[in-house]
Design a protein around this motif. Structure first.
Motif, short mmCIF file in Angstrom:
data_model
loop_
_atom_site.label_atom_id
_atom_site.label_comp_id
_atom_site.label_asym_id
_atom_site.label_seq_id
_atom_site.Cartn_x
_atom_site.Cartn_y
_atom_site.Cartn_z
N THR A 69 44.64 25.80 46.16
CA THR A 69 45.60 26.35 45.21
C THR A 69 46.05 27.72 45.69
N ILE A 70 47.36 27.88 45.83
CA ILE A 70 47.92 29.17 46.18
C ILE A 70 48.39 29.85 44.90
N SER A 71 48.17 31.16 44.83
CA SER A 71 48.63 31.93 43.68
C SER A 71 48.91 33.35 44.14
N ARG A 72 49.53 34.12 43.28
CA ARG A 72 49.84 35.50 43.64
C ARG A 72 49.79 36.38 42.40
N ASP A 73 49.54 37.66 42.65
CA ASP A 73 49.55 38.68 41.61
C ASP A 73 50.52 39.75 42.09
N ASN A 74 51.72 39.75 41.56
CA ASN A 74 52.73 40.71 42.03
C ASN A 74 52.40 42.14 41.62
N ALA A 75 51.62 42.31 40.60
CA ALA A 75 51.21 43.66 40.20
C ALA A 75 50.20 44.24 41.19
N GLU A 76 49.45 43.35 41.84
CA GLU A 76 48.43 43.78 42.79
C GLU A 76 48.87 43.59 44.24
N ASN A 77 50.10 43.08 44.44
CA ASN A 77 50.62 42.85 45.80
C ASN A 77 49.68 41.97 46.62
N THR A 78 49.18 40.93 45.99
CA THR A 78 48.18 40.09 46.64
C THR A 78 48.50 38.62 46.43
N VAL A 79 48.27 37.84 47.47
CA VAL A 79 48.38 36.39 47.39
C VAL A 79 47.00 35.81 47.69
N TYR A 80 46.69 34.72 47.02
CA TYR A 80 45.38 34.11 47.14
C TYR A 80 45.48 32.65 47.58
N LEU A 81 44.41 32.18 48.18
CA LEU A 81 44.28 30.76 48.48
C LEU A 81 42.88 30.34 48.05
N GLN A 82 42.82 29.59 46.97
CA GLN A 82 41.55 29.05 46.49
C GLN A 82 41.33 27.71 47.16
N MET A 83 40.20 27.57 47.82
CA MET A 83 39.91 26.36 48.57
C MET A 83 38.64 25.72 48.01
N ASN A 84 38.77 24.50 47.53
CA ASN A 84 37.65 23.76 46.96
C ASN A 84 37.38 22.50 47.79
N SER A 85 36.22 21.93 47.58
CA SER A 85 35.83 20.70 48.29
C SER A 85 36.09 20.84 49.79
N LEU A 86 35.62 21.92 50.33
CA LEU A 86 35.89 22.20 51.74
C LEU A 86 35.20 21.22 52.66
N LYS A 87 35.87 20.95 53.78
CA LYS A 87 35.39 20.00 54.78
C LYS A 87 35.25 20.72 56.11
N PRO A 88 34.42 20.22 57.00
CA PRO A 88 34.30 20.86 58.31
C PRO A 88 35.64 20.99 59.03
N GLU A 89 36.53 20.05 58.82
CA GLU A 89 37.85 20.11 59.47
C GLU A 89 38.75 21.19 58.90
N ASP A 90 38.32 21.86 57.84
CA ASP A 90 39.05 23.01 57.31
C ASP A 90 38.70 24.29 58.06
N THR A 91 37.73 24.21 58.97
CA THR A 91 37.36 25.37 59.77
C THR A 91 38.54 25.85 60.59
N ALA A 92 38.89 27.12 60.43
CA ALA A 92 40.06 27.67 61.10
C ALA A 92 40.16 29.16 60.79
N VAL A 93 41.05 29.81 61.50
CA VAL A 93 41.48 31.15 61.10
C VAL A 93 42.67 30.97 60.16
N TYR A 94 42.58 31.59 59.00
CA TYR A 94 43.62 31.48 57.99
C TYR A 94 44.48 32.74 57.99
N TYR A 95 45.80 32.52 58.08
CA TYR A 95 46.76 33.62 58.15
C TYR A 95 47.68 33.58 56.92
#
Length: 124
Positions: A69-95
């Motif tokens: 789930t991607i979300s953002r808080d414009n008051a905090e100038n921040t974007v988030y990525l909530q990652m659930n049910s993670l799998k080994p194939e999700d291993t990566a550098v996230y940009y």
């Protein structure tokens, strides 16, 4: 000077959850659509999710739908990525990436600014 700084990466077991954040500075954050991409070892960087400047519209890579789930808080100038049910194939550098304008985009070249990335490792 525009800066995008990712944080929150780490090591997690398969099936676990992690939330990564991207703090933006040096730009009018609410005027930028934001995206998350990832690059696994030995592979090219791929689209993960994107969100409009207002936060109303979101896009996901099909394999992430229902888990991320991607979300953002414009008051905090921040974007988030909530990652659930993670799998080994999700291993990566996230940009995170910023694209001037209201509508989110999926292509890397359409983004104006990039962060340095945060490592996410999912163990089996």
């Amino acid at each position: 000077q525009v800066q995008l700084v990712e944080s929150g990466g780490g090591l997690v077991q398969a099936g676990g959850s992690l939330r990564v954040s991207c703090a933006a500075s040096g730009l009018t954050f609410r005027s930028y659509a934001m995206g998350w991409f990832r690059q696994a070892p030995g592979k090219g960087r791929q689209f993960v999710a994107a969100i409009s400047a207002s936060g109303v519209t979101t896009y996901y890579k099909d394999s992430m739908k229902g888990r991320f789930t991607i979300s953002r808080d414009n008051a905090e100038n921040t974007v988030y990525l909530q990652m659930n049910s993670l799998k080994p194939e999700d291993t990566a550098v996230y940009y995170c990436a910023a694209k001037y304008g209201s509508s989110p985009v999926l292509l890397q070249y359409e983004h104006d600014y990039w962060g340095q990335g945060t490592q996410v490792t999912v163990s089996s």
